[in-house]
Design a protein around this motif. Structure first.
Motif: not given
Length: 142
Positions: A5-7, A11-12, A47
């Motif tokens: 998800t960070q890619e 947010p991680r 999140n």
């Protein structure tokens, strides 16, 4: 999941929340998510809302509880693709509208911008086709 998800610009922790809820398979309260992932309640809430806004999680009312609960949608990948397709179509329309406003003296610029819009439209069509293909494959395996 966090790195994936960070890619994708999220947010991680969003990926960690999604991964946790996918594994659990049942609605979990923010308190449960917070405890399981060792994150703050504010982070869990932010999140979860962000993932729900993207259609990846759904907010669930738990009988007898006022606490927010969340769970992963049945097939988050399909919902993510559908959301991406919708966003790409919106972008294509916006870019096409901008290109249409170019004066005739800027015909070459209009063509370049229109080509850029076509990328988003073609990508949206591809995502729709891919989603339909995945749905057919899932139906065939059931």
């Amino acid at each position: 999941m966090g790195f994936m998800t960070q890619e994708d610009g999220l947010p991680r922790i969003a990926g960690q929340v999604l991964g946790y809820l996918l594994v659990e398979g049942e609605p979990r309260t923010l308190a449960e998510i917070t405890e399981a992932l060792s994150i703050s309640k504010a982070s869990a809430s932010t999140n979860c809302r962000q993932l729900a806004d993207k259609g990846i999680l759904t907010r669930v009312a738990t009988r007898g509880s006022r606490a927010d609960s969340y769970m992963a949608v049945t097939n988050p990948a399909e919902d993510m693709l559908a959301g991406m397709a919708a966003r790409f179509r919106t972008r294509a329309r916006s870019i096409e509208d901008a290109a249409a406003s170019f004066p005739d003296s800027r015909a070459e610029a209009r063509a370049r911008v229109t080509t850029f819009a076509q990328f988003f439209r073609t990508s949206a069509d591809f995502l729709d086709e891919w989603t339909e293909r995945a749905q057919r494959q899932m139906a065939d395996t059931e």
